[in-house]
Design an enzyme around this catalytic site. Structure first.
Site, PDB file in Angstrom:
ATOM      1  N   SER A 142       0.846  -1.198   0.000  1.00 41.67           N
ATOM      2  CA  SER A 142       0.000   0.000   0.000  1.00 41.67           C
ATOM      3  C   SER A 142       0.880   1.245   0.000  1.00 41.67           C
ATOM      4  O   SER A 142       2.105   1.154   0.031  1.00 41.67           O
ATOM      5  CB  SER A 142      -0.905  -0.001   1.230  1.00 41.67           C
ATOM      6  N   LYS A 143       0.225   2.379  -0.022  1.00 42.12           N
ATOM      7  CA  LYS A 143       0.894   3.690  -0.073  1.00 42.12           C
ATOM      8  C   LYS A 143       2.040   3.807   0.928  1.00 42.12           C
ATOM      9  O   LYS A 143       3.067   4.405   0.623  1.00 42.12           O
ATOM     10  CB  LYS A 143      -0.129   4.789   0.234  1.00 42.12           C
ATOM     11  N   ARG A 144       1.806   3.257   2.133  1.00 40.75           N
ATOM     12  CA  ARG A 144       2.852   3.486   3.140  1.00 40.75           C
ATOM     13  C   ARG A 144       4.152   2.761   2.838  1.00 40.75           C
ATOM     14  O   ARG A 144       5.157   2.973   3.493  1.00 40.75           O
ATOM     15  CB  ARG A 144       2.339   3.184   4.549  1.00 40.75           C
ATOM     16  N   GLY A 158       5.600   3.286   0.062  1.00 36.74           N
ATOM     17  CA  GLY A 158       6.212   4.116  -0.974  1.00 36.74           C
ATOM     18  C   GLY A 158       5.307   4.201  -2.192  1.00 36.74           C
ATOM     19  O   GLY A 158       4.107   3.938  -2.092  1.00 36.74           O
TER      20      GLY A 158
END
Ligand code: GLU
Length: 488
Positions: free
Chosen positions: A255-257, A259
């Site tokens: 996911s986004k976290r 990167g």
């Protein structure tokens, strides 16, 4: 003669960018199709009108084009099984919903959202799974049809009460589901939109899809889809291949976290498309050897679903970065120059309209740094000192190298020799520096490093002799003079 070439599809819902997971699904379908001489269909599943946007369609198409994943049928090119946007196929879905209603394999449901949530709550309190209680399944079909004229309703699939659905998945092996545990799921919503499971089945059948390759987050939809195939009289069933998920290094779903997750973010960051595609191909697929770098053609030649693993795979940005460096090194210098040029112009290190001499210089500079770039924008810091005298001297380098006792006098001698050496090329510069080391009884490093720090401000860089040759006599002599002055 029957056509046995496989047909696969990538069927994104256009609600955002093309993410790594979606790109992997697209890539595996693409490689499978190309390897087998089959066809790839791009189908846009845009029935969620609130979340689907035309920008997202654009982003997905851009992402696929950037990764060089071309499709044989779909948006922008058309084909014999269109339209390829689900919202342009509503009549088709209605026809098949009607067929299921007539055969009694689907029914209209008039339960309101409030009633449904009350039922769900009651089921939960009673410790039962929150399944629809099938109350509308008992309504006489004729009466329900009449009611539908004035009341809004959904259409539900009449799930068989018993039976086992066995998926012989190419990746996962045998996976079994009990029909009795599945819900009478909605196939058409109150607004006349088909649901994903229904539209996908109708389209996969009409588009003659032979293999469904997708993430295993869809495996629980597969028994529903198989039952729909059967209820609609669609045969034969396609083959299924459900790929395991990609996780971040911490083991959580990517996911986004972790990167950048959108493919085009990698483009922005200066990754090369072939490197990204190569890296994504290795997320779950293994070639059966230790080879890691595969050209586009090699991926097509080597790919097989049989070598797609069952366990989840880890997205490792460091590895991708390493791979990008490998691809940069493999890029023909002239091509690389074109790729990095925009960054150099942006940083005002070169001009858009260069003279032939400036151009030759810039090309030589880029070729010197090619070895050490990991991302295209690295070119700016790596080459700044070639294009401007306004570069910083690395503190540590200056302290370590330039404060040695021999340096001021050595640089003064070196400056005169550099001004006179003929020809001014890597060979004679090397000879000159080695000669000095020998004559003075100092280590080669003591002869080389002061010149390197003087002309580049740093301790690391490309081959010193080549770097000095490319910089040219005037710059080199001026910079050594400047260093001598700074030491005073
Ligand atoms: N539109 C679905 C998705 O993006 C397609 C799933 C499938 O491949 O069947 O997840």
């Amino acid at each position: 003669m029957t056509n046995t070439a496989p047909r696969v599809r990538f069927a994104p819902s256009p609600t955002g960018h093309l993410h790594i997971g979606g790109a992997r699904t697209a890539l595996f379908n693409y490689l499978f199709a190309r390897h087998a001489g089959g066809s790839l269909v791009l189908r846009v599943e845009d029935t969620d009108r609130e979340r689907s946007t035309s920008e997202a369609v654009r982003h997905i198409i851009d992402g696929m084009r950037w990764l060089k994943l071309d499709w044989d049928e779909g948006p922008e090119i058309g084909g014999a099984h269109g339209p390829y946007f689900q919202t342009e196929r509503l009549d088709i879905y209605s026809k098949y919903v009607a067929q299921l209603l007539t055969s009694g394999k689907a029914y209209r449901c008039f339960c309101t959202p409030a009633e449904l949530s009350a039922k769900r709550e009651a089921a939960q309190k009673a410790g039962q799974p929150p399944k629809y209680d099938k109350s509308c399944r008992e309504l006489p079909a004729k009466a329900a049809e009449q009611r539908a004229g004035s009341e809004s309703c959904v259409v539900r699939f009449a799930m068989p009460e018993t039976g086992e659905i066995v998926i012989d998945d190419i990746v996962k092996g045998e996976v079994k589901f009990q029909a009795g545990l599945l819900d009478d799921f909605v196939i058409m919503k109150t607004d006349g939109m088909p649901t994903y499971n229904f539209a996908a089945v109708v389209d996969d059948y009409l588009m003659e899809i032979t293999h469904i390759i997708r993430g295993d987050d869809h495996i629980s939809n597969t028994p529903r889809q198989i039952l729909l195939y059967e209820a609609l009289g669609f045969a034969p069933l396609p083959k299924f291949a459900h790929m395991s998920m990609t996780l971040g290094p911490d083991g959580a779903r990517l996911s986004k976290r972790h990167g950048a997750t959108s493919v085009m973010e990698y483009k922005e960051q200066g990754y090369l498309p072939d490197a990204v595609a190569n890296y994504i191909a290795l997320l779950g697929w293994s070639p059966g050897s230790t080879q890691e770098i595969f050209s586009h053609e090699e991926l097509i030649a080597e790919f097989s679903l049989e070598r797609v693993g069952r366990s989840p795979n880890i997205f490792d940005t460091e590895k991708l970065l390493w791979m990008n460096g490998e691809y940069i090194r493999k890029t023909p210098p002239a091509e690389l120059f074109e790729l990095v040029k925009p960054y150099l112009i942006e940083a005002s290190l070169i001009a858009d309209d260069m003279s032939a001499a400036e151009m030759a210089y810039a090309e030589a500079v880029v070729a010197l740094e090619q070895e050490r770039l990991k991302l295209l924008p690295d070119i700016v810091d790596a080459t700044r000192f070639f294009f401007t005298d306004d570069y910083a001297y690395d503190e540590a380098a200056w302290q370590k190298i330039m404060t040695q006792e021999h340096v001021p006098e050595y640089l003064a001698v070196l400056k005169d020799k550099l001004a006179a050496v003929e020809p001014f090329d890597a060979g004679s510069i090397e000879g000159l520096l080695r000669g000095q080391a020998e004559e003075r009884g100092i280590k080669a490093a003591q002869a080389f490093h002061p010149l390197r720090v003087s002309v580049s401000g740093r301790m690391q860089g490309p081959s010193l002799f080549h770097m000095v040759e490319v910089l040219g006599r005037d710059r080199v002599v001026a910079r050594v003079t400047r260093a001598i002055d700074l030491l005073k």
